[in-house]
Design a protein around this motif. Sequence first.
Motif, PDB file in Angstrom:
ATOM      1  N   ILE A 125       0.834  -1.219   0.000  1.00  0.00           N
ATOM      2  CA  ILE A 125       0.000   0.000   0.000  1.00  0.00           C
ATOM      3  C   ILE A 125       0.866   1.266   0.000  1.00  0.00           C
ATOM      4  O   ILE A 125       0.601   2.231  -0.700  1.00  0.00           O
ATOM      5  CB  ILE A 125      -0.968  -0.030   1.203  1.00  0.00           C
ATOM      6  CG1 ILE A 125      -1.991  -1.159   1.038  1.00  0.00           C
ATOM      7  CG2 ILE A 125      -1.671   1.308   1.361  1.00  0.00           C
ATOM      8  CD1 ILE A 125      -2.852  -1.379   2.270  1.00  0.00           C
ATOM      9  N   LEU A 126       1.930   1.232   0.798  1.00  0.00           N
ATOM     10  CA  LEU A 126       2.824   2.398   0.867  1.00  0.00           C
ATOM     11  C   LEU A 126       3.508   2.633  -0.473  1.00  0.00           C
ATOM     12  O   LEU A 126       3.616   3.782  -0.957  1.00  0.00           O
ATOM     13  CB  LEU A 126       3.856   2.190   1.977  1.00  0.00           C
ATOM     14  CG  LEU A 126       4.862   3.322   2.166  1.00  0.00           C
ATOM     15  CD1 LEU A 126       4.133   4.622   2.536  1.00  0.00           C
ATOM     16  CD2 LEU A 126       5.884   2.969   3.246  1.00  0.00           C
ATOM     17  N   LEU A 127       3.984   1.528  -1.075  1.00  0.00           N
ATOM     18  CA  LEU A 127       4.611   1.680  -2.390  1.00  0.00           C
ATOM     19  C   LEU A 127       3.612   2.180  -3.430  1.00  0.00           C
ATOM     20  O   LEU A 127       3.956   3.008  -4.285  1.00  0.00           O
ATOM     21  CB  LEU A 127       5.207   0.334  -2.834  1.00  0.00           C
ATOM     22  CG  LEU A 127       6.426  -0.151  -2.055  1.00  0.00           C
ATOM     23  CD1 LEU A 127       6.822  -1.554  -2.485  1.00  0.00           C
ATOM     24  CD2 LEU A 127       7.592   0.836  -2.246  1.00  0.00           C
ATOM     25  N   LEU A 128       2.392   1.692  -3.356  1.00  0.00           N
ATOM     26  CA  LEU A 128       1.384   2.154  -4.309  1.00  0.00           C
ATOM     27  C   LEU A 128       1.092   3.647  -4.152  1.00  0.00           C
ATOM     28  O   LEU A 128       0.955   4.378  -5.125  1.00  0.00           O
ATOM     29  CB  LEU A 128       0.100   1.321  -4.107  1.00  0.00           C
ATOM     30  CG  LEU A 128      -1.050   1.591  -5.089  1.00  0.00           C
ATOM     31  CD1 LEU A 128      -0.604   1.293  -6.515  1.00  0.00           C
ATOM     32  CD2 LEU A 128      -2.270   0.775  -4.715  1.00  0.00           C
ATOM     33  N   ARG A 129       1.029   4.074  -2.909  1.00  0.00           N
ATOM     34  CA  ARG A 129       0.797   5.495  -2.655  1.00  0.00           C
ATOM     35  C   ARG A 129       1.965   6.341  -3.171  1.00  0.00           C
ATOM     36  O   ARG A 129       1.766   7.435  -3.735  1.00  0.00           O
ATOM     37  CB  ARG A 129       0.565   5.727  -1.164  1.00  0.00           C
ATOM     38  CG  ARG A 129      -0.761   5.153  -0.682  1.00  0.00           C
ATOM     39  CD  ARG A 129      -0.921   5.388   0.803  1.00  0.00           C
ATOM     40  NE  ARG A 129      -2.216   4.872   1.276  1.00  0.00           N
ATOM     41  CZ  ARG A 129      -2.612   4.898   2.542  1.00  0.00           C
ATOM     42  NH1 ARG A 129      -1.801   5.400   3.489  1.00  0.00           N
ATOM     43  NH2 ARG A 129      -3.801   4.405   2.889  1.00  0.00           N
TER      44      ARG A 129
END
Length: 326
Positions: free
Chosen positions: A23-27
């Motif tokens: 999720i962090l990488l996607l953000r």
Amino acid sequence: MSTKFESSPNEPSAGQQRRQANILLLRLQWLLILLLIAALAWLYISQQRFQNHVNERLQSNEQLASRLNEMDDRLFAISQQSLPPPSTVVGSQAQNQLDLLRIQIQAADRLLLDNNDRAAIDLLRGLQWQLSQNSNEIAPALTIVIKQSLSKDIERLQAQSSQPSPWQIQNLAIQNIQEFLHSHERLNSHNKQGTSVNVASDNVVLTRRQLTTHEVIMTLNLANQASNMRDKGQLISYLRQARNQLQTLVADPPSTPKNKVSFNFNPTSLSIIKSSTKTSDNQSNLQTMGAPKNISEVIDWLDKLIASSPTPTPLLTTQILDKPKR
């Protein structure tokens, strides 16, 4: 004794950590994409502004260039209008010099009318020097003819300047007539006063004759002024008026005095008249006029003065330069 590690119930599991990392990488990826889109939008807007600014500059330069071209066309049109036609370009300098020469000759004629022969001679000599310069572009044949006419004009004016002008001769003759009228009036009045006849009608005739004589003398004064102003028309008009006034005395003459009335010339004036009339056919009649002895002869004097009124003689150069115009 074996050691056994137990996981804390609050710690996330490995699967949860992987999901959080994803999720962090996607953000982060979306954030970078948004930043990239914003940068592209800013670059596009900047490029459009720069292009619009360049277009405005180019448009203003085009307008300025078009205005300069219009001004250049107007100046060219004005210069073409002021320039002579191509057919008259050749010899235009010579024509300008001829026009200037005509103006200078007219100035010389005006000096002659003002009885300023010396200044006219100096001007004609200056024209001779002007024609001798290398800058003269008048045709050589015409230049030679003009120089010869200038030399003849200078010779004539030099001979004329050493003698009184025809206007001076007219003034001297008018003054002599006035002196005769004064002496005639004085002698006539003296003879009338010396007689013993005292008749009222004679006194009336004497008064009218005296008034007429004074009127003629005043008219001759006006003729002298017209002669000094070189006004031929006024001079002839006053001389004719004086003649008509004297004619009334001849039509009804008084009793003739016993003593003859003779007109005494001023010797200096007579010599001036004789020397000056040799150069003019119009003044030849004045040279042969004798001293008047009565009013009839004075009228004859006035007729001769009217017939021989001064007429200006144009310069030979003026006649030559005026020939092409005719």
